[in-house]
Design an enzyme around this catalytic site. Structure first.
Site, PDB file in Angstrom:
ATOM      1  CG  PHE A 132      -1.947   1.241   1.370  1.00  0.00           C
ATOM      2  CD1 PHE A 132      -2.937   1.328   0.563  1.00  0.00           C
ATOM      3  CD2 PHE A 132      -1.485   2.362   1.986  1.00  0.00           C
ATOM      4  CE1 PHE A 132      -3.650   2.473   0.079  1.00  0.00           C
ATOM      5  CE2 PHE A 132      -2.172   3.633   1.961  1.00  0.00           C
ATOM      6  CZ  PHE A 132      -3.523   3.401   1.205  1.00  0.00           C
ATOM      7  CG  ASP A 217       5.411   3.441   1.743  1.00  0.00           C
ATOM      8  OD1 ASP A 217       5.690   3.872   2.848  1.00  0.00           O
ATOM      9  OD2 ASP A 217       4.349   3.132   0.864  1.00  0.00           O
ATOM     10  CE  LYS A 247      -0.754   5.850   7.558  1.00  0.00           C
ATOM     11  NZ  LYS A 247      -0.410   4.983   6.457  1.00  0.00           N
TER      12      LYS A 247
END
Ligand SMILES: *Cc1c(COP(=O)(O)O)cnc(C)c1O
Length: 398
Positions: A132, A217, A247
Site C-alpha cells: 500500500f 516506504d 504518519k
C-alpha cells in the site's frame, strides 16, 4: 439530503464521537473512555495531547503559520539535518504533507535520476502484491490492489506488481527498463507482513548490481514503530537510496518527507518538483518536536520492551484460543493477529468494549498503539481481546 450527511461515503465511521484525547485514551462527547490501540493508524505515536508536541505547535502558531518554499523555512533546515544525521544514506530531504506525496516525490526522484544520467528508457518501478503506497493515481497503480484501482481508468504505465517474496518472479521482471524497486520493510495494509532481513539485504545487493534505485516506504513502519527509528535499520547494510516517510513522524500533524542519497536527488533541480504546504513552519514545529522524542535511545528501548510484552501476551491468546488466532503478525508495535474468524465482528466488539483496533488485509486484526503505552494498557487491551475471542470462538470459520 439529511443534515450531517454531506460527506463522501468513502468511510463508514461508527457512532462514537471522540472529542478529546489524553495519552493512550480517547474520550467521547458523552465522557466515555476508550483505549486507543490504533493511534490514527500508526500516526499519534506520542499518544494524544503530548505536552511537548502541543507546546511546539502552539508556540509556532503564534509566530508564523505559513511562508512558502520560495523562502527559507528555518524548521526545514533543522529537521533535515536531524534526519540526515540519523540515517547514513540520507543526504537530501523534500518535505510533503502526506505519505502518498512522499511516495510521489520518491518515484519522481528515482525516474529523474535514471533519465538525467543517460537512461531515459529506465522508468519501470517494481512493486509487490499486498503493498500500500497511498491513494493518488500513481500510488494506487504502485500498490496494485485491484479494489483500489477499479473504476478509475487505465493504470499508469511503468509499474510492475509482483507476487510477495517470489525471487524468481523478481529476477525475471528486471529488464533494461527497470528504474526502481519500491517496497515496505513491513507491509502494513497488506496484513502486517515484515520482509525478512535477508530479503532486504538481497534487494540492496540486487539494486547495486543492476543500477536500480531502491526505495523504501516507511510511512507506516517508520517513526520508531518497530523499536528502531526506521524499520530497515534492523537489517544492517540494507539501506535504501530513497525513503518515503509520513504518519508517525508528525505525531498527528499532517506531514511527510522523501529522503534520498545526494547522488540520486541531485537532478531534482528548481522547477522539477514543488509543494505549497510541504514543510511549512507549523509542520516543521511538529516534526522537530516528534523527532526529538522518538530518536531517543530510551524511547526506542521502551518500544522494544512493550512490543515484546505485547507479543508474549498475543502468543498466550493464540494458545488459549487456537480456533480464533492463526498467527501473530507484524514487527514492534505494528502488531496483530491473523484470525480464523471474520476480523470485522471482532474489531466491532472490541470497540463496544472500549478498545480501538484496526484491521488489515489477509483478515488481520491490526494494532498500532501509541508508542508511549505501558504494561497497564497492554493488560487492559488483552483483557478486552480475550472477551472478544471468547465470543468469536463460536463464529463460523472464514
Ligand atoms: C498510509 C500509508 C501511505 C499513504 O499515506 P497518506 O498520508 O495516507 O497519503 C503510504 N504508504 C504506506 C505504507 C502507508 O501506510
Amino acid at each position: 439530503m439529511a443534515k450531517g450527511d454531506h460527506l463522501y461515503d468513502c468511510y463508514k465511521p461508527p457512532a462514537q464521537e471522540f472529542i478529546r484525547g489524553e495519552g493512550a485514551y480517547l474520550y467521547t462527547d458523552k465522557g466515555e473512555k476508550y483505549l486507543d490501540f490504533i493511534a490514527g493508524i500508526a500516526v499519534t505515536c506520542l499518544g494524544h495531547n503530548h505536552p511537548d508536541l502541543v507546546k511546539a505547535i502552539q508556540t509556532q502558531a503564534g509566530e508564523l503559520l505559513h511562508l512558502s518554499n520560495m523562502f527559507r523555512v528555518k524548521g526545514q533546515f533543522e529537521l533535515a539535518d536531524k534526519y540526515c544525521a540519523a540515517l547514513p544514506f540520507a543526504e537530501k530531504v523534500f518535505f510533503t504533507n502526506s505519505g502518498a506525496e512522499a511516495l510521489e516525490c520518491a518515484m519522481k526522484t528515482a525516474r529523474r535520476y535514471q533519465h538525467d544520467r543517460g537512461h531515459p528508457e529506465r522508468y519501470d518501478i517494481i512493486t509487490f502484491q499486498g503493498a500500500f503506497h497511498g491513494r493518488t493515481f500513481a500510488t494506487i497503480t504502485a500498490g496494485g490492489n485491484p479494489k483500489y484501482v477499479k473504476g478509475f481508468g487505465p493504470k499508469l504505465p511503468g509499474f510492475i506488481n509482483l507476487p510477495f517474496g517470489d525471487h524468481d518472479a523478481l529476477d525475471a521482471a528486471i529488464t533494461p527498463q527497470t528504474a526502481a524497486i519500491l517496497v515496505e520493510p513491513v507491509q502494513g495494509e497488506g496484513g502486517l507482513r515484515p520482509l525478512p532481513e535477508a530479503c532486504l539485504k538481497g534487494l540492496r545487493a540486487l539494486c547495486d548490481e543492476k543500477g536500480i534505485v531502491l526505495i523504501y516506504d516507511e510511512v507506516q513502519c517508520g517513526a520508531g514503530r518497530t523499536g528502531k527509528l526506521f524499520a530497515h535499520q534492523w537489517a544492517e547494510g540494507a539501506e535504501p537510496d530513497i525513503m518515503a516517510i509520513a504518519k508517525g513522524v508528525g505525531g498527528g500533524f499532517p506531514f511527510g518527507a522523501c529522503l534520498a542519497r545526494e547522488e540520486i536527488a541531485q537532478y531534482m533541480v528548481p522547477g522539477t518538483h514543488g509543494s505549497t504546504y510541504g514543510g511549512n513552519p507549523l509542520a516543521m514545529a511538529a516534526g522537530n518536536a516528534v523527532f526529538d522524542i522518538i530518536s531517543q535511545p530510551d524511547f526506542l528501548d521502551h518500544v522494544v520492551k512493550m512490543s515484546n510484552r505485547l507479543k508474549q501476551q498475543f502468543e498466550g491468546l493464540k494458545d488459549r484460543y487456537p480456533d480464533v488466532v492463526e498467527d501473530i503478525r507484524g514487527k514492534g508495535l505494528l502488531i496483530g493477529m491473523k484470525l480464523k474468524k471474520d476480523v470485522l465482528p471482532v474489531r466491532k466488539e472490541a470497540l463496544e468494549k472500549g478498545l480501538l483496533a484496526g484491521s488489515a488485509g489477509d483478515n488481520v486484526l491490526r494494532m498500532a498503539p501509541p508508542l508511549i503505552i505501558d504494561e497497564s494498557h497492554i493488560h487492559e487491551a488483552v483483557g478486552i481481546l480475550e472477551a472478544c475471542f471468547k465470543t468469536a470462538q463460536n463464529a463460523p470459520d472464514i
